[in-house]
Scaffold this motif. Sequence first.
Motif, PDB file in Angstrom:
ATOM      1  N   PHE A  60       0.810  -1.221   0.000  1.00 23.38           N
ATOM      2  CA  PHE A  60       0.000   0.000   0.000  1.00 23.38           C
ATOM      3  C   PHE A  60       0.845   1.273   0.000  1.00 23.38           C
ATOM      4  N   ASP A  61       2.180   1.138   0.013  1.00 28.60           N
ATOM      5  CA  ASP A  61       3.038   2.327   0.005  1.00 28.60           C
ATOM      6  C   ASP A  61       2.752   3.211  -1.204  1.00 28.60           C
ATOM      7  N   LEU A  62       2.714   2.615  -2.394  1.00 27.55           N
ATOM      8  CA  LEU A  62       2.547   3.396  -3.615  1.00 27.55           C
ATOM      9  C   LEU A  62       1.207   4.129  -3.658  1.00 27.55           C
ATOM     10  N   PRO A  63       0.067   3.459  -3.423  1.00 23.96           N
ATOM     11  CA  PRO A  63      -1.194   4.221  -3.455  1.00 23.96           C
ATOM     12  C   PRO A  63      -1.283   5.287  -2.371  1.00 23.96           C
ATOM     13  N   ILE A  64      -0.684   5.055  -1.197  1.00 22.83           N
ATOM     14  CA  ILE A  64      -0.704   6.080  -0.148  1.00 22.83           C
ATOM     15  C   ILE A  64       0.092   7.309  -0.585  1.00 22.83           C
ATOM     16  N   ALA A  65       1.271   7.076  -1.167  1.00 22.23           N
ATOM     17  CA  ALA A  65       2.097   8.202  -1.615  1.00 22.23           C
ATOM     18  C   ALA A  65       1.396   8.986  -2.720  1.00 22.23           C
ATOM     19  N   LEU A  66       0.781   8.289  -3.678  1.00 25.76           N
ATOM     20  CA  LEU A  66       0.064   8.975  -4.756  1.00 25.76           C
ATOM     21  C   LEU A  66      -1.133   9.739  -4.207  1.00 25.76           C
ATOM     22  N   GLY A  67      -1.802   9.159  -3.209  1.00 24.31           N
ATOM     23  CA  GLY A  67      -2.941   9.839  -2.603  1.00 24.31           C
ATOM     24  C   GLY A  67      -2.540  11.130  -1.912  1.00 24.31           C
ATOM     25  N   ILE A  68      -1.395  11.120  -1.239  1.00 21.50           N
ATOM     26  CA  ILE A  68      -0.917  12.344  -0.576  1.00 21.50           C
ATOM     27  C   ILE A  68      -0.592  13.414  -1.625  1.00 21.50           C
ATOM     28  N   LEU A  69       0.041  13.014  -2.724  1.00 21.13           N
ATOM     29  CA  LEU A  69       0.361  13.978  -3.780  1.00 21.13           C
ATOM     30  C   LEU A  69      -0.900  14.557  -4.409  1.00 21.13           C
ATOM     31  N   ALA A  70      -1.908  13.710  -4.622  1.00 19.98           N
ATOM     32  CA  ALA A  70      -3.143  14.198  -5.230  1.00 19.98           C
ATOM     33  C   ALA A  70      -3.918  15.086  -4.270  1.00 19.98           C
ATOM     34  N   ALA A  71      -3.986  14.698  -2.991  1.00 17.11           N
ATOM     35  CA  ALA A  71      -4.741  15.490  -2.017  1.00 17.11           C
ATOM     36  C   ALA A  71      -4.081  16.841  -1.766  1.00 17.11           C
ATOM     37  N   SER A  72      -2.744  16.917  -1.914  1.00 15.58           N
ATOM     38  CA  SER A  72      -2.034  18.188  -1.737  1.00 15.58           C
ATOM     39  C   SER A  72      -1.886  18.952  -3.053  1.00 15.58           C
ATOM     40  N   ARG A  73      -2.557  18.464  -4.098  1.00 16.34           N
ATOM     41  CA  ARG A  73      -2.597  19.098  -5.422  1.00 16.34           C
ATOM     42  C   ARG A  73      -1.213  19.195  -6.074  1.00 16.34           C
ATOM     43  N   GLN A  74      -0.332  18.282  -5.756  1.00 18.75           N
ATOM     44  CA  GLN A  74       0.941  18.192  -6.477  1.00 18.75           C
ATOM     45  C   GLN A  74       0.827  17.278  -7.683  1.00 18.75           C
ATOM     46  N   LEU A  75      -0.321  16.583  -7.791  1.00 18.49           N
ATOM     47  CA  LEU A  75      -0.559  15.644  -8.887  1.00 18.49           C
ATOM     48  C   LEU A  75      -2.044  15.636  -9.193  1.00 18.49           C
ATOM     49  N   GLU A  76      -2.391  15.632 -10.470  1.00 17.14           N
ATOM     50  CA  GLU A  76      -3.793  15.581 -10.862  1.00 17.14           C
ATOM     51  C   GLU A  76      -4.352  14.194 -10.599  1.00 17.14           C
ATOM     52  N   ALA A  77      -5.563  14.135 -10.051  1.00 13.48           N
ATOM     53  CA  ALA A  77      -6.158  12.857  -9.647  1.00 13.48           C
ATOM     54  C   ALA A  77      -7.248  12.393 -10.595  1.00 13.48           C
ATOM     55  N   ASP A  78      -7.320  12.978 -11.794  1.00 14.33           N
ATOM     56  CA  ASP A  78      -8.435  12.660 -12.684  1.00 14.33           C
ATOM     57  C   ASP A  78      -8.430  11.200 -13.148  1.00 14.33           C
ATOM     58  N   GLY A  79      -7.243  10.621 -13.392  1.00 13.70           N
ATOM     59  CA  GLY A  79      -7.189   9.275 -13.975  1.00 13.70           C
ATOM     60  C   GLY A  79      -7.076   8.151 -12.990  1.00 13.70           C
ATOM     61  N   PHE A  80      -7.185   8.432 -11.691  1.00 17.62           N
ATOM     62  CA  PHE A  80      -6.972   7.383 -10.692  1.00 17.62           C
ATOM     63  C   PHE A  80      -7.976   6.237 -10.817  1.00 17.62           C
ATOM     64  N   SER A  81      -9.199   6.526 -11.235  1.00 15.75           N
ATOM     65  CA  SER A  81     -10.237   5.493 -11.273  1.00 15.75           C
ATOM     66  C   SER A  81      -9.961   4.414 -12.305  1.00 15.75           C
ATOM     67  N   LYS A  82      -9.033   4.664 -13.233  1.00 12.12           N
ATOM     68  CA  LYS A  82      -8.728   3.685 -14.281  1.00 12.12           C
ATOM     69  C   LYS A  82      -7.667   2.684 -13.843  1.00 12.12           C
ATOM     70  N   TYR A  83      -7.056   2.912 -12.689  1.00 11.25           N
ATOM     71  CA  TYR A  83      -5.898   2.110 -12.296  1.00 11.25           C
ATOM     72  C   TYR A  83      -6.087   1.495 -10.905  1.00 11.25           C
ATOM     73  N   GLU A  84      -5.315   0.450 -10.686  1.00 12.06           N
ATOM     74  CA  GLU A  84      -5.077  -0.067  -9.339  1.00 12.06           C
ATOM     75  C   GLU A  84      -3.569  -0.051  -9.125  1.00 12.06           C
ATOM     76  N   PHE A  85      -3.154   0.202  -7.892  1.00 11.21           N
ATOM     77  CA  PHE A  85      -1.733   0.401  -7.592  1.00 11.21           C
ATOM     78  C   PHE A  85      -1.310  -0.533  -6.468  1.00 11.21           C
ATOM     79  N   ALA A  86      -0.098  -1.047  -6.586  1.00 12.36           N
ATOM     80  CA  ALA A  86       0.510  -1.835  -5.511  1.00 12.36           C
ATOM     81  C   ALA A  86       2.017  -1.768  -5.675  1.00 12.36           C
TER      82      ALA A  86
END
Length: 500
Positions: free
Chosen positions: A81-107
């Motif tokens: 879960f390290d990778l999805p947690i890190a991506l979630g922090i970046l998206a929630a802090s607006r350092q990364l756009e979160a529009d395409g997250f629903s198309k992927y699963e991360f591990a």
Amino acid sequence: MSLAVLHSRALSGLDAPEVTVEVHLANGLPSFTIVGLPDTEVKESRDRVRAALVNSRFEFPARRITVNLAPAELPKESGRFDLPIALGILAASRQLEADGFSKYEFAGELSLTGELRPVRGALAMTWRAARDGRAFVLPCRSADEAALVDGANIYQARSLLDVCAHLAGRQQMPRPAGQPIVIPPNYPDLAEVKGQAQAKRALEVAAAGSHSVLMVGPPGTGKSMLAARFPGLLPPMSGDEALETAALASLGSGGFRTEHWKQRPFRAPHHSASSVALVGGGSHPRPGEISLAHNGVLFLDELPEFDRKVLEALREPLESGRIAISRAARQAEYPARFQLIGAMNPCACGFLGHCSGRCRCTPDQVLRYRSKISGPLLDRIDIQIEVPAVPLEDLSRARTGELSSAIRERVERARAKMIARQRRENARLTTREIDRYCVPDEKGATLLMQAIGRLGLSVRGYHRVLKIARTIADLADLDQVAAVHVAEAIQYRRFDRARS
């Protein structure tokens, strides 16, 4: 909006339930909390994620961070879960756009530098994720393994920066090369074993009908050599069998290696193995040797030296082909359809019945040694044969035995006949199917009735003789089970004959 939602997978037995990773940033004193029944490995991801983000030149937000791994009642373990947690922090802090997250699963597990490390169970997770239609982002080594699943949409990433660049549309992540090249297994050949014609014939019958085997004989007669060559007699694995076997291997501590694709597993645990090592278990249940030998061979050498409780744990899986592991907090079920090959000495010194006359064991000592294996377990082993000492004249001859490839051709024809008739191997026939497909002719039925009275066969032993006789008839390409097939099947019940 200071909220990001991503998708990942947990492991529960061979299943991989979906996990929703929700990351929320709020005002307040800086903190980093993970909820949703995380294990210690998951809780430690806070430090790994923080270091990975900083070393990847991102800003770690000095805010109150809450990570929820849903559903809350499902235990979460490992660093996947390290990778999805890190991506979630970046998206929630607006350092990364979160529009395409629903198309992927991360591990993926993050190193402190932001590199991605392989995760356990990638093949099992992808097997389930492919059904939901999402692409799966995995570390490179895990992606090669996951690419074995037909129809799976896999991306392989080396680091957190690779994933971010892909999601931002700057650089596409590569895909695995696809299905690996099947390397023909290089099993040792049965022709290398000198003598032992009856044992070789018994192994041919066992390979054709998926029967379990127990070999009894003095030391040095070739029992281990015969067992090591048994996988070379089995038919090639189908795609479904190979995928299920590989998924189980990916859950084990050793993982799955792509060069072993479509190779039947051969597991040979030491006799000091515990019941947990053999059947599986642990606080987070993992598959044991019987599940890692699924669709393959489990070889137990020096069978009486195993702890009796360990051997008794084999009784249910031998019948059902599955193992259910129950703990206070978690339950898991794994397939365990393996062929058991056992080997043992006839007595404690090992030389009972040897032509040298070296055995000095008393009848009580012999009985005590053999009683280490319970009657119910012996009754579940289809074929029980003697492997005597090889005569000197056979040892001096050049190799004249039949090649494994020739035997395997007969096994494949007999197995195809079984599948066409009843859609399963003879060893897995139910009682109703035995009554339908394994009925001997009049002379065979008379011989079998005499054997029941003389040998005192149990109902299970009676059914096993019928199934073995059916396999012998299939190897002879005959539709009717005859007396000669029943007679040969009875000869393979060595301990029943010894008790009579």
